[in-house]
Write a protein that holds these residues in place. Sequence first.
Motif, PDB file in Angstrom:
ATOM      1  N   ASP A 199       0.925  -1.399   0.368  1.00  0.00           N
ATOM      2  CA  ASP A 199       0.038  -0.363  -0.376  1.00  0.00           C
ATOM      3  C   ASP A 199       0.635   1.197  -0.455  1.00  0.00           C
ATOM      4  O   ASP A 199       2.222   1.117  -0.136  1.00  0.00           O
ATOM      5  CB  ASP A 199      -1.009   0.422   1.260  1.00  0.00           C
ATOM      6  N   ALA A 200       0.229   2.534   0.097  1.00  0.00           N
ATOM      7  CA  ALA A 200       1.317   3.827   0.111  1.00  0.00           C
ATOM      8  C   ALA A 200       0.473   4.817   0.969  1.00  0.00           C
ATOM      9  O   ALA A 200      -0.831   5.053   1.224  1.00  0.00           O
ATOM     10  CB  ALA A 200       0.980   4.254  -1.588  1.00  0.00           C
ATOM     11  N   GLU A 201       1.447   5.767   0.610  1.00  0.00           N
ATOM     12  CA  GLU A 201       0.867   6.842   1.754  1.00  0.00           C
ATOM     13  C   GLU A 201       0.739   8.237   0.542  1.00  0.00           C
ATOM     14  O   GLU A 201       2.031   7.715   0.092  1.00  0.00           O
ATOM     15  CB  GLU A 201       1.599   7.436   2.997  1.00  0.00           C
ATOM     16  N   VAL A 202       0.028   8.480   0.573  1.00  0.00           N
ATOM     17  CA  VAL A 202       0.093   9.740  -0.519  1.00  0.00           C
ATOM     18  C   VAL A 202      -0.154  10.947  -0.337  1.00  0.00           C
ATOM     19  O   VAL A 202      -1.122  11.485   0.790  1.00  0.00           O
ATOM     20  CB  VAL A 202      -0.931   9.187  -2.205  1.00  0.00           C
ATOM     21  N   TYR A 203       0.298  12.543  -0.693  1.00  0.00           N
ATOM     22  CA  TYR A 203       0.201  13.794  -0.244  1.00  0.00           C
ATOM     23  C   TYR A 203      -1.089  14.502  -0.867  1.00  0.00           C
ATOM     24  O   TYR A 203      -1.407  13.540  -2.166  1.00  0.00           O
ATOM     25  CB  TYR A 203       1.316  14.920  -0.625  1.00  0.00           C
ATOM     26  N   VAL A 204      -1.828  14.855  -0.188  1.00  0.00           N
ATOM     27  CA  VAL A 204      -3.465  15.859  -0.691  1.00  0.00           C
ATOM     28  C   VAL A 204      -3.847  17.500  -0.487  1.00  0.00           C
ATOM     29  O   VAL A 204      -3.341  17.040   1.011  1.00  0.00           O
ATOM     30  CB  VAL A 204      -4.750  14.789  -0.349  1.00  0.00           C
ATOM     31  N   THR A 205      -3.819  17.318  -1.430  1.00  0.00           N
ATOM     32  CA  THR A 205      -4.409  19.194  -1.460  1.00  0.00           C
ATOM     33  C   THR A 205      -5.532  19.529  -1.709  1.00  0.00           C
ATOM     34  O   THR A 205      -5.494  18.746  -2.833  1.00  0.00           O
ATOM     35  CB  THR A 205      -3.075  19.814  -1.882  1.00  0.00           C
ATOM     36  N   ALA A 206      -6.149  20.718  -1.605  1.00  0.00           N
ATOM     37  CA  ALA A 206      -7.306  20.944  -1.681  1.00  0.00           C
ATOM     38  C   ALA A 206      -6.715  21.895  -3.656  1.00  0.00           C
ATOM     39  O   ALA A 206      -5.703  22.198  -4.131  1.00  0.00           O
ATOM     40  CB  ALA A 206      -7.283  22.067  -0.758  1.00  0.00           C
ATOM     41  N   ALA A 207      -7.698  21.327  -4.590  1.00  0.00           N
ATOM     42  CA  ALA A 207      -7.570  21.654  -5.935  1.00  0.00           C
ATOM     43  C   ALA A 207      -8.246  22.994  -6.131  1.00  0.00           C
ATOM     44  O   ALA A 207      -8.703  23.742  -5.743  1.00  0.00           O
ATOM     45  CB  ALA A 207      -8.230  20.704  -6.536  1.00  0.00           C
ATOM     46  N   GLU A 208      -6.945  23.611  -6.693  1.00  0.00           N
ATOM     47  CA  GLU A 208      -7.026  25.118  -6.973  1.00  0.00           C
ATOM     48  C   GLU A 208      -6.346  25.179  -8.484  1.00  0.00           C
ATOM     49  O   GLU A 208      -5.964  24.850  -9.506  1.00  0.00           O
ATOM     50  CB  GLU A 208      -6.764  25.986  -5.927  1.00  0.00           C
ATOM     51  N   PRO A 209      -7.307  26.313  -9.225  1.00  0.00           N
ATOM     52  CA  PRO A 209      -6.635  26.899 -10.579  1.00  0.00           C
ATOM     53  C   PRO A 209      -4.784  26.679 -10.638  1.00  0.00           C
ATOM     54  O   PRO A 209      -4.538  27.218  -9.562  1.00  0.00           O
ATOM     55  CB  PRO A 209      -7.458  27.520 -10.702  1.00  0.00           C
ATOM     56  N   GLY A 210      -4.510  26.286 -11.371  1.00  0.00           N
ATOM     57  CA  GLY A 210      -3.284  26.744 -11.845  1.00  0.00           C
ATOM     58  C   GLY A 210      -2.315  25.577 -10.336  1.00  0.00           C
ATOM     59  O   GLY A 210      -1.298  25.428 -10.923  1.00  0.00           O
ATOM     60  N   ARG A 211      -2.461  25.129  -9.685  1.00  0.00           N
ATOM     61  CA  ARG A 211      -2.575  24.162  -8.910  1.00  0.00           C
ATOM     62  C   ARG A 211      -1.756  23.143  -9.593  1.00  0.00           C
ATOM     63  O   ARG A 211      -2.913  22.397 -10.031  1.00  0.00           O
ATOM     64  CB  ARG A 211      -2.828  24.163  -7.332  1.00  0.00           C
ATOM     65  N   ASP A 212      -0.766  22.664  -9.389  1.00  0.00           N
ATOM     66  CA  ASP A 212      -0.251  21.218 -10.238  1.00  0.00           C
ATOM     67  C   ASP A 212       0.739  19.837  -9.043  1.00  0.00           C
ATOM     68  O   ASP A 212       1.018  20.674  -7.849  1.00  0.00           O
ATOM     69  CB  ASP A 212       0.378  21.514 -11.165  1.00  0.00           C
ATOM     70  N   GLN A 213       1.278  19.163  -9.710  1.00  0.00           N
ATOM     71  CA  GLN A 213       2.290  18.352  -8.879  1.00  0.00           C
ATOM     72  C   GLN A 213       3.238  18.735  -8.478  1.00  0.00           C
ATOM     73  O   GLN A 213       4.367  18.406  -7.323  1.00  0.00           O
ATOM     74  CB  GLN A 213       2.889  17.260  -9.951  1.00  0.00           C
ATOM     75  N   ARG A 214       3.610  20.497  -8.711  1.00  0.00           N
ATOM     76  CA  ARG A 214       5.200  20.917  -8.788  1.00  0.00           C
ATOM     77  C   ARG A 214       4.225  21.161  -6.605  1.00  0.00           C
ATOM     78  O   ARG A 214       5.381  21.603  -6.467  1.00  0.00           O
ATOM     79  CB  ARG A 214       4.864  21.971  -9.193  1.00  0.00           C
ATOM     80  N   TYR A 215       3.307  21.793  -6.647  1.00  0.00           N
ATOM     81  CA  TYR A 215       2.466  21.617  -5.053  1.00  0.00           C
ATOM     82  C   TYR A 215       3.986  20.817  -3.975  1.00  0.00           C
ATOM     83  O   TYR A 215       3.781  21.537  -3.399  1.00  0.00           O
ATOM     84  CB  TYR A 215       1.341  21.614  -4.864  1.00  0.00           C
ATOM     85  N   PHE A 216       3.458  19.932  -4.142  1.00  0.00           N
ATOM     86  CA  PHE A 216       3.947  18.427  -3.279  1.00  0.00           C
ATOM     87  C   PHE A 216       5.631  18.468  -3.389  1.00  0.00           C
ATOM     88  O   PHE A 216       6.349  17.542  -2.637  1.00  0.00           O
ATOM     89  CB  PHE A 216       3.320  17.226  -3.849  1.00  0.00           C
ATOM     90  N   GLU A 217       6.617  19.589  -3.902  1.00  0.00           N
ATOM     91  CA  GLU A 217       7.512  19.346  -3.752  1.00  0.00           C
ATOM     92  C   GLU A 217       8.551  19.905  -2.652  1.00  0.00           C
ATOM     93  O   GLU A 217       9.950  19.394  -2.105  1.00  0.00           O
ATOM     94  CB  GLU A 217       8.467  20.288  -5.259  1.00  0.00           C
ATOM     95  N   ARG A 218       7.723  21.359  -1.711  1.00  0.00           N
ATOM     96  CA  ARG A 218       8.686  21.588  -0.388  1.00  0.00           C
ATOM     97  C   ARG A 218       7.038  21.326   0.192  1.00  0.00           C
ATOM     98  O   ARG A 218       5.962  22.008   0.028  1.00  0.00           O
ATOM     99  CB  ARG A 218       9.447  22.228  -1.371  1.00  0.00           C
TER     100      ARG A 218
END
Length: 245
Positions: free
Chosen positions: A94-113
């Motif tokens: 299994d795994a753990e994933v990061y989750v955030t609220a979807a917003e315009p312009g927000r993409d996978q780069r949001y999880f880099e830091r």
Amino acid sequence: MPAAVAVQEVRVGGYHFPPYLDKPESAYPQGLVPELLRALNALQQQYHFVLVPTSATRRYRDLENGRFDLMFFESSRWGWRGTPYLALGMDIDDAEVYVTAAEPGRDQRYFERFDDKRMALYHGYHYGFASFDADPEYLMRTFNAVLTYSHDSNLRMLLARRADIAVVTRSYLELFLDRHPELVPRLLVSERLDQLYHHEVLLRPEGPVGPSDIARLLNQLQGNGELSRLLGRYRLQLGNNVSVQ
């Protein structure tokens, strides 16, 4: 007439870890672990598996003190250093994933830091991004973490903009979104994993069963198809075999 053979009780520790175990202290605990114990008890008459509630922080001491004999769906990476145990690889990931609220312009780069984010975490859990250090003060000080006892609460905090990123068990998230399909477009899930679970059974060295005993029973459940059916209901898959390590 041969004398009846006494059934050996095997105590299985469990803490609140959905979807594996939900409310272990209640009269009717839910999740994969209680269902697995029922399947094991129906399979044979040599052992009777019973659930013993513990907590994420107390489980090490409880195993060492003999309060229970083993735990399913554990990992030796989750704070077990210094506690004597035997390990059995389950060939279930299994795994753990990061989750955030979807917003315009927000993409996978949001999880880099994470140093500029408010993290919503589960109290007592060990996270890869924090080098598996579950100390609450460290997490709050270093990652501006809010610690709760509910994945649901952490996800709701994202939607209320009271936290930026939650770390959630992948199988749980899939089941949560099945129940709440209206939230799928409102959440952004990372392609990057926080950690990959390689599930193990951890056993007390002096306990009534050893790794080979549990491997034999799990392989029997695998052979009759019950284990795959059970795991499938919780969005998990079984590999080719259960291996003693």
